[in-house]
Design an enzyme around this catalytic site. Structure first.
Site, mmCIF file in Angstrom:
data_model
loop_
_atom_site.group_PDB
_atom_site.id
_atom_site.type_symbol
_atom_site.label_atom_id
_atom_site.label_comp_id
_atom_site.label_asym_id
_atom_site.label_seq_id
_atom_site.Cartn_x
_atom_site.Cartn_y
_atom_site.Cartn_z
ATOM 1 N N GLY A 5 -3.003 -0.028 3.049
ATOM 2 C CA GLY A 5 -3.519 -0.957 2.043
ATOM 3 C C GLY A 5 -3.928 -2.289 2.630
ATOM 4 O O GLY A 5 -4.965 -2.414 3.298
ATOM 5 N N THR A 6 -3.064 -3.281 2.454
ATOM 6 C CA THR A 6 -3.361 -4.664 2.855
ATOM 7 C C THR A 6 -3.827 -4.781 4.307
ATOM 8 O O THR A 6 -4.628 -5.658 4.627
ATOM 9 C CB THR A 6 -2.113 -5.532 2.604
ATOM 10 O OG1 THR A 6 -1.772 -5.414 1.219
ATOM 11 C CG2 THR A 6 -2.355 -6.990 2.927
ATOM 12 N N GLY A 37 -6.107 -8.010 -11.430
ATOM 13 C CA GLY A 37 -6.234 -7.672 -12.849
ATOM 14 C C GLY A 37 -7.258 -6.586 -13.132
ATOM 15 O O GLY A 37 -7.916 -6.584 -14.171
ATOM 16 N N ILE A 41 4.709 2.986 -2.717
ATOM 17 C CA ILE A 41 4.852 2.191 -3.923
ATOM 18 C C ILE A 41 3.587 1.379 -4.199
ATOM 19 O O ILE A 41 2.804 1.103 -3.288
ATOM 20 C CB ILE A 41 6.043 1.197 -3.785
ATOM 21 C CG1 ILE A 41 5.861 0.308 -2.562
ATOM 22 C CG2 ILE A 41 7.342 1.912 -3.772
ATOM 23 C CD1 ILE A 41 6.937 -0.756 -2.366
ATOM 24 N N ASN A 42 3.430 0.980 -5.465
ATOM 25 C CA ASN A 42 2.486 -0.076 -5.790
ATOM 26 C C ASN A 42 3.169 -1.390 -5.408
ATOM 27 O O ASN A 42 4.235 -1.385 -4.798
ATOM 28 C CB ASN A 42 2.123 -0.033 -7.275
ATOM 29 C CG ASN A 42 0.731 -0.610 -7.538
ATOM 30 O OD1 ASN A 42 0.396 -1.677 -7.035
ATOM 31 N ND2 ASN A 42 -0.061 0.087 -8.314
ATOM 32 N N THR A 43 2.589 -2.512 -5.769
ATOM 33 C CA THR A 43 3.119 -3.806 -5.316
ATOM 34 C C THR A 43 4.419 -4.202 -6.032
ATOM 35 O O THR A 43 4.703 -3.732 -7.125
ATOM 36 C CB THR A 43 2.066 -4.899 -5.547
ATOM 37 O OG1 THR A 43 1.658 -4.834 -6.909
ATOM 38 C CG2 THR A 43 0.866 -4.712 -4.651
ATOM 39 N N CYS A 55 0.310 -0.683 -12.291
ATOM 40 C CA CYS A 55 -0.276 -1.987 -11.982
ATOM 41 C C CYS A 55 0.499 -3.103 -12.671
ATOM 42 O O CYS A 55 0.648 -3.099 -13.884
ATOM 43 C CB CYS A 55 -1.733 -2.036 -12.405
ATOM 44 S SG CYS A 55 -2.505 -3.572 -11.881
ATOM 45 N N GLY A 57 1.857 -5.753 1.762
ATOM 46 C CA GLY A 57 1.846 -6.106 3.182
ATOM 47 C C GLY A 57 3.178 -5.829 3.862
ATOM 48 O O GLY A 57 4.111 -5.308 3.245
ATOM 49 N N ASN A 94 -1.065 -10.633 -5.111
ATOM 50 C CA ASN A 94 -2.358 -10.558 -5.780
ATOM 51 C C ASN A 94 -2.214 -10.374 -7.271
ATOM 52 O O ASN A 94 -1.251 -9.782 -7.758
ATOM 53 C CB ASN A 94 -3.217 -9.434 -5.179
ATOM 54 C CG ASN A 94 -2.999 -8.096 -5.870
ATOM 55 O OD1 ASN A 94 -3.553 -7.825 -6.939
ATOM 56 N ND2 ASN A 94 -2.179 -7.243 -5.269
HETATM 57 C C1 LIG Z 1 -5.712 -7.033 -3.576
HETATM 58 C C2 LIG Z 1 -5.029 -5.756 -3.985
HETATM 59 C C3 LIG Z 1 -5.559 -4.994 -5.031
HETATM 60 C C4 LIG Z 1 -4.939 -3.829 -5.431
HETATM 61 N N1 LIG Z 1 -5.497 -3.074 -6.434
HETATM 62 C C5 LIG Z 1 -4.938 -1.900 -6.784
HETATM 63 C C6 LIG Z 1 -5.562 -1.065 -7.753
HETATM 64 O O1 LIG Z 1 -6.632 -1.371 -8.292
HETATM 65 N N2 LIG Z 1 -4.946 0.095 -8.067
HETATM 66 C C7 LIG Z 1 -3.784 0.507 -7.478
HETATM 67 O O2 LIG Z 1 -3.294 1.588 -7.792
HETATM 68 N N3 LIG Z 1 -3.189 -0.251 -6.544
HETATM 69 C C8 LIG Z 1 -3.733 -1.447 -6.186
HETATM 70 N N4 LIG Z 1 -3.126 -2.213 -5.207
HETATM 71 C C9 LIG Z 1 -1.880 -1.760 -4.597
HETATM 72 C C10 LIG Z 1 -2.123 -1.007 -3.294
HETATM 73 O O3 LIG Z 1 -2.871 0.163 -3.506
HETATM 74 C C11 LIG Z 1 -0.798 -0.644 -2.618
HETATM 75 O O4 LIG Z 1 -0.071 0.227 -3.469
HETATM 76 C C12 LIG Z 1 0.063 -1.854 -2.315
HETATM 77 O O5 LIG Z 1 -0.726 -2.926 -1.900
HETATM 78 C C13 LIG Z 1 1.125 -1.589 -1.253
HETATM 79 O O6 LIG Z 1 0.566 -1.182 -0.026
HETATM 80 P P1 LIG Z 1 0.227 -2.197 1.189
HETATM 81 O O7 LIG Z 1 1.442 -3.017 1.429
HETATM 82 O O8 LIG Z 1 -0.148 -1.326 2.330
HETATM 83 O O9 LIG Z 1 -0.929 -3.027 0.699
HETATM 84 C C14 LIG Z 1 -3.744 -3.399 -4.792
HETATM 85 C C15 LIG Z 1 -3.219 -4.163 -3.743
HETATM 86 C C16 LIG Z 1 -3.847 -5.319 -3.326
HETATM 87 C C17 LIG Z 1 -3.263 -6.104 -2.192
#
Ligand SMILES: Cc1cc2nc3c(=O)[nH]c(=O)nc-3n(C[C@H](O)[C@H](O)[C@H](O)COP(=O)(O)O)c2cc1C
Ligand SMILES: Cc1cc2nc3c(=O)[nH]c(=O)nc-3n(C[C@H](O)[C@H](O)[C@H](O)COP(=O)(O)OP(=O)(O)OC[C@H]3O[C@@H](n4cnc5c(N)ncnc54)[C@H](O)[C@@H]3O)c2cc1C
Ligand code: FES
Lengths: 296, 315
Positions: free
Chosen positions: B274-275, B76, B200-202, B140, B226, B73
């Protein structure tokens, strides 16, 4: 909870999937109806009981990690048993990629994850002549819409009432004759179908917008256009509608990761009252938009 | 031992949560969207989408691309800004009776501090405390402005300390995996006074359409999330847990109760889903239903008893 003051846009409501439901449905019937095109019937009475024309569901093959996400598919029609009880719904889809290829291999009896209804249905559309413009698989949301507006069927709440129209015409454009899906069914419902093919294998050879122009030049009185299909076609239709001064709504097929307003991936540029634009989520603000509000 | 004996409460620094199942920022909208699928009151905590001081339109479409068992993703940080959040969204969230952690992102330290101050103020003046804490999104991948609080330990420590000084609310520092040493970053956040570290974040990635010779994402690069990133997330949690005593919130590819248990054993005291919310909107409820039995199977009475219990046999 309903009183929460979430911002709404330009007069139209924002649909938060309040009535949505998720279940693992059983496939009741699955058949090919045209080249690369299938009709899938699912047993999901709760969703089918609530869904209205223009809304969609998300579909996912259970426990499958690749493809991972659900895919948005429009309501084609709802299904009732002989006793008049709602049983499920039909979708019609075209095989284009990862998920639809796998879906085509699913058989009757197989489970499928489905959640919905999602998105806003079609707005009231008060008019005499409803002009539907479809490109490719874009005809799918129109069958239920036409049936309802012609007074042949009620969707969603039994007491739901929608403005009647006198006449429905479908301008239906596809690449070639073998891609036409459901034409006889549309005709049986009393819908006038104008077929266009790119290769001239059947109907008018050329673009669906040419058919639309021809119809409007005969009469543009008390018409309302609704369009669904590839974006260039939507844009061209919106331009024609503006030229003839006919109201036009478009149903977008924006790629969606969640379909319920969580991810902000499905955004569309929408004109704001102050003259600027803002991104709005097609899944909760649409997928049907007033064509004049879209920044193409 | 029965399910009734199991205590799901968790304590992360000054932050107390009714259970360890939270939802990750940016993957749960502003919670209202999920009312039909989730009994929001049952969640251990909600982290709404990250807010910035001023409204941001976000990146151009395409904003997401699905990859094998994952999602890229580049949203932004599309949001209506801090004031809109306080006026239109916070009152709704406050009424839910669930711990809400506001996720904030500033372009510089001053903005982070302003956001933390303003939100703490808004939280306490609305009669009841509407926020349980603040999550600092210093990770981010989609909005780089040169200053990278998520990759420079000195900047990270300073930022966390400044936000902690500016707000009485518990502070969670959310870290990026896109660094050479996650341990250095975890120690820095801890030294700055974070109540918990979320990771973690992404993972930064990209997708290409080779026929068109074009990047698939409008923003070229994006963050991968994911199931595909779960092993990376587990590794980061485990390494961070070795490096610091600060509580850890595990995030990354979590989709089931088994995934949650793996993160607890690796050293996380809580997790964020998250996802998975995108492709199984009921995932949090499924996990909460199954958690007491999983803890019973592990032979423990509380989540804390299983945290960091990974046994690594020395070779
Ligand atoms: C579409 C999308 C938008 C996201 N927006 C944010 C955000 O605004 N702030 C943030 O801290 N993390 C954001 N993330 C990251 C998630 O909070 C999370 O850290 C990351 O996706 C890993 O977890 P997951 O694999 O369970 O999704 C976003 C992730 C996705 C997929
Ligand atoms: C509200 C809504 C209703 C829809 N209703 C129907 C319907 O009734 N019947 C139907 O057949 N389809 C419908 N669609 C489109 C359908 O969702 C996509 O065709 C489907 O997601 C494709 O999935 P896939 O895994 O097979 O393709 P993927 O593997 O995801 O994609 C294959 C290729 O097609 C491109 N692509 C994917 N989705 C789209 C898109 N929406 N527009 C343009 N390019 C795209 C991808 O970028 C990729 O290059 C609808 C979409 C929306 C948003
Ligand atoms: S598809 Fe996720 S917000 Fe619309």
């Amino acid at each position: 909870m309903q009183s929460s003051s979430f911002p709404t846009d330009s007069g139209r409501s924002v649909f938060y999937a309040d009535k949505a439901h998720m279940e693992t449905a059983r496939i009741l019937d699955h058949r090919s109806i045209a080249e690369q095109t299938y009709r899938l019937r699912m047993e999901c009475p709760t969703i089918a009981d609530r869904i209205v024309p223009g809304q969609f569901v998300m579909l996912r093959i259970p426990a499958c990690n690749d493809p991972l996400l659900g895919r948005p598919l429009a309501l084609y029609d709802t299904v009732f048993d002989p006793a008049g009880r709602v049983v499920g719904l039909d979708i019609v889809y075209c095989v284009i990629g990862k998920m639809t290829r796998l879906l085509a291999g699913q058989r009757s009896g197989d489970p499928i994850d489905v959640w919905g209804p999602l998105g806003n249905g079609f707005p009231p559309l008060v008019c005499r002549h409803l002009l539907l413009v479809a490109g490719g698989i874009g005809q799918t949301p129109f069958y239920s819409l036409a049936k309802e507006r012609l007074g042949q069927k009620v969707y969603g709440n039994r007491s739901r009432s929608v403005p009647r129209v006198e006449k429905v015409t479908l301008c239906y454009g596809v690449r070639s004759a073998n891609f036409l899906a459901g034409v006889a069914e549309f005709q049986d419902a009393g819908i006038q179908v104008e077929i266009c093919t790119e290769d001239g294998s059947i109907g008018h050879r050329g673009l669906v917008t040419e058919s639309l122009q021809a119809i409007l030049s005969e009469s543009n009185e008390d018409c309302h256009i609704v369009c669904c299909g590839p974006e260039p076609m939507l844009e061209a239709t919106a331009r024609i509608a503006a030229t003839w001064n006919v109201p036009c709504d478009v149903s977008l097929e924006t790629p969606m990761a969640c379909g319920i307003g969580l991810c902000f991936s499905c955004v569309v540029k929408i004109r704001q009252p102050d003259g600027g634009w803002d991104y709005q989520r097609a899944c909760v603000h649409g997928p049907v938009f007033d064509a004049t509000k879209i920044v193409w | 031992m029965t399910r009734a004996d199991i205590d799901l409460q968790v304590q992360l620094g000054r932050l107390q949560l009714p259970n360890p199942i939270l939802v990750a920022s940016g993957t749960f909208g502003y919670a209202r969207e999920m009312e039909a699928f989730v009994d929001l009151k049952r969640l251990g905590g909600i982290i709404p989408k990250t807010i910035t001081k001023e409204p941001r339109k976000g990146n151009p479409p395409l904003r997401t691309v699905e990859t094998a068992a994952g999602l890229l993703n580049s949203i932004g940080l599309d949001n209506d800004g801090m004031e809109q959040f306080i006026v239109h969204i916070l009152p709704y969230l406050a009424e839910l009776g669930v711990p809400i952690l506001a996720s904030i992102a500033g372009r510089n330290q001053t903005e982070f501090v302003e956001l933390a101050e303003r939100l703490s103020h808004a939280s306490t003046t609305s009669g009841q405390a509407s926020l349980a804490g603040i999550e600092l999104n210093i990770s981010c991948p989609n909005v780089s402005h040169g200053v990278d609080f998520g990759t420079d330990p000195i900047q990270c420590e300073r930022l966390v300390a400044a936000c902690r000084a500016a707000s009485a609310l518990p502070i969670v520092a959310k870290l990026t995996p896109n660094v050479t040493s996650i341990c250095d970053m975890a120690r820095a956040a801890s030294a700055g006074g974070a109540d918990a570290i979320a990771l973690i974040n992404t993972c930064l990635g990209m997708a290409i359409d080779w026929r068109g010779r074009r990047p698939r994402l409008g923003n070229v690069l994006g963050g991968l999330s994911g199931p595909a990133i779960k092993p990376i997330a587990l590794r980061c949690v485990w390494q961070a847990a070795q490096a610091t005593k600060t509580a850890i919130i595990g995030i990354g590819g979590i989709a089931s109760v088994d995934d949650c248990m793996e993160f607890f054993v690796a050293g996380a005291s809580a997790v964020q889903l998250g996802t998975v919310n995108f492709y199984n909107p009921r995932a949090t409820m499924d996990v909460l239903d199954a958690l007491p039995d999983a803890l019973a199977e592990a032979g423990v009475l509380s989540v804390a008893d299983v945290v960091g219990t990974l046994q690594v046999i020395p070779s």
